[in-house]
Scaffold this motif. Structure first.
Motif, PDB file in Angstrom:
ATOM      1  N   TYR A 203      40.368  37.998  44.676  1.00 23.81           N
ATOM      2  CA  TYR A 203      38.978  38.133  45.091  1.00 23.81           C
ATOM      3  C   TYR A 203      38.719  39.470  45.780  1.00 23.81           C
ATOM      4  O   TYR A 203      37.658  40.073  45.612  1.00 23.81           O
ATOM      5  N   GLY A 204      39.698  39.941  46.535  1.00 23.75           N
ATOM      6  CA  GLY A 204      39.552  41.242  47.181  1.00 23.75           C
ATOM      7  C   GLY A 204      39.448  42.362  46.164  1.00 23.75           C
ATOM      8  O   GLY A 204      38.633  43.283  46.302  1.00 23.75           O
ATOM      9  N   ARG A 205      40.258  42.285  45.133  1.00 25.27           N
ATOM     10  CA  ARG A 205      40.237  43.304  44.074  1.00 25.27           C
ATOM     11  C   ARG A 205      38.892  43.283  43.338  1.00 25.27           C
ATOM     12  O   ARG A 205      38.288  44.339  43.079  1.00 25.27           O
TER      13      ARG A 205
ATOM     14  N   GLY B 268      31.922  44.731  43.401  1.00 24.50           N
ATOM     15  CA  GLY B 268      30.936  44.511  44.448  1.00 24.50           C
ATOM     16  C   GLY B 268      30.105  43.271  44.180  1.00 24.50           C
ATOM     17  O   GLY B 268      30.228  42.618  43.137  1.00 24.50           O
ATOM     18  N   PHE B 269      29.253  42.943  45.123  1.00 22.39           N
ATOM     19  CA  PHE B 269      28.316  41.831  44.959  1.00 22.39           C
ATOM     20  C   PHE B 269      26.896  42.375  44.921  1.00 22.39           C
ATOM     21  O   PHE B 269      26.580  43.344  45.625  1.00 22.39           O
TER      22      PHE B 269
ATOM     23  N   ALA C 133      31.808  33.268  48.635  1.00 30.48           N
ATOM     24  CA  ALA C 133      31.801  31.798  48.559  1.00 30.48           C
ATOM     25  C   ALA C 133      31.350  31.332  47.178  1.00 30.48           C
ATOM     26  O   ALA C 133      31.932  30.408  46.601  1.00 30.48           O
ATOM     27  N   LYS C 134      30.317  31.991  46.642  1.00 31.23           N
ATOM     28  CA  LYS C 134      29.819  31.623  45.314  1.00 31.23           C
ATOM     29  C   LYS C 134      30.831  31.981  44.237  1.00 31.23           C
ATOM     30  O   LYS C 134      31.020  31.232  43.266  1.00 31.23           O
ATOM     31  N   LEU C 135      31.514  33.103  44.414  1.00 30.65           N
ATOM     32  CA  LEU C 135      32.541  33.510  43.458  1.00 30.65           C
ATOM     33  C   LEU C 135      33.659  32.469  43.402  1.00 30.65           C
ATOM     34  O   LEU C 135      34.114  32.084  42.322  1.00 30.65           O
ATOM     35  N   GLN C 136      34.093  32.005  44.555  1.00 31.42           N
ATOM     36  CA  GLN C 136      35.152  30.996  44.605  1.00 31.42           C
ATOM     37  C   GLN C 136      34.691  29.686  43.967  1.00 31.42           C
ATOM     38  O   GLN C 136      35.447  29.018  43.260  1.00 31.42           O
TER      39      GLN C 136
END
Length: 291
Positions: free
Chosen positions: A129-131, A137-138, A160-163
């Motif tokens: 997720y960091g990468r 970016g968001f 949070a939405k990405l996860q």
């Protein structure tokens, strides 16, 4: 000359019905007999080590489905298919499309393919997720590799939405892409037939959706594509060996960015908005190829 148009066994989508009906109409005007049939995968089989299909006795097959197994079997039996198996496969898998078009001087969004997962209860860690956050970016786009009509495409605005979306798609092939903000709620659909640009339609979202698909409530507007976009569209069709396609471009300050390539792009709204007879041009191309 005699042809068959195969449609999905279960679909009742109105646009999906329009497509084969219009093509049959225009082929009929040009003296070609055409049968429209729903695809039954049991029409194709492997028996005694041989590829056998009941789709025979036709000069060509227009394949309006996504069953690549059946298409390959029909093509292998010697029937000229529109589009061909390789072209359809390269378009149906969105990541495959980007890979095939890469290194060709074609603008595309920065894209990462999600790791394939076969392990129960697996999840991505902070490193992944960091990468993604550093690279894209968001907001970012998360998109299923297989899908159409705007389905399986998500605008992800935070970690949070990405996860959440990642957990939902963990066992489904998908990709992560940079979000092209300048094209929010709009894109450009270009139709190419026989390797030649036919026309373009700007699609605009209905109701503030970031997607502009007609099936999602969007509307079409006639649009005159510039020479660079026309040449890019024709180049894409040539690289992917497409007899017919709809190419979706995103608007950006750097120029038109390729979003997707659709081997069976619907053209009902396109014909209505542009006044162009897509079915007639496709019919003429089919006849010229078969003859």
């Amino acid at each position: 000359m005699k042809g068959i148009i195969l449609t999905n066994a279960y679909s009742n989508n109105e646009q999906a019905k329009y497509q084969p009906a219009r093509l049959k109409e225009e082929l009929g005007k040009l003296g070609v007999k055409v049968e429209i049939r729903r695809l039954n995968s049991f029409d194709c089989k492997i028996e005694n080590g041989k590829n056998l299909t009941e789709i025979s006795g036709y000069d060509f097959c227009v394949f309006y489905d996504k069953d690549d197994h059946a298409l390959l079997q029909i093509e292998k039996s010697g029937v000229r298919c529109f589009n061909r198996f390789r072209a359809m496969v390269d378009c149906d898998d969105k990541m495959m499309t980007y890979i095939r078009l890469s290194d060709e001087g074609i603008l595309m969004p920065k894209t990462f393919s999600a790791p394939l997962c076969y392990t129960k209860n697996a999840c991505n860690g902070e490193e992944v997720y960091g990468r993604l956050e550093r690279e894209l970016g968001f907001p970012m786009i998360v998109k299923e590799c297989y899908g159409s009509l705007g389905k399986g495409v998500y605008l992800v605005e935070n970690l949070a939405k990405l996860q959440e979306i990642d957990e939902k798609l963990m066992y489904i092939p998908h990709i992560y892409q940079e979000f092209v903000a300048s094209s929010y709620g709009k894109d450009l659909r270009v139709i190419v037939v026989g390797g030649k640009y036919l026309g373009a339609m700007k699609r605009v979202s209905g109701g503030g959706d970031f997607r502009s698909n007609i099936a999602s409530g969007g509307r079409g507007e006639k649009y005159d594509a510039d020479e660079k976009t026309i040449k890019t569209a024709e180049k894409i069709a040539r690289i992917l060996d497409l007899d017919y396609c709809g190419i979706d471009f995103l608007f950006s300050e750097q120029g038109m960015i390729v979003c997707e390539v659709n081997s069976n792009a619907f053209f009902k709204e396109f014909e209505a908005v542009t006044g162009l007879n897509v079915a007639k041009e496709y019919a003429k191309h089919i006849i010229s190829c078969v003859e």
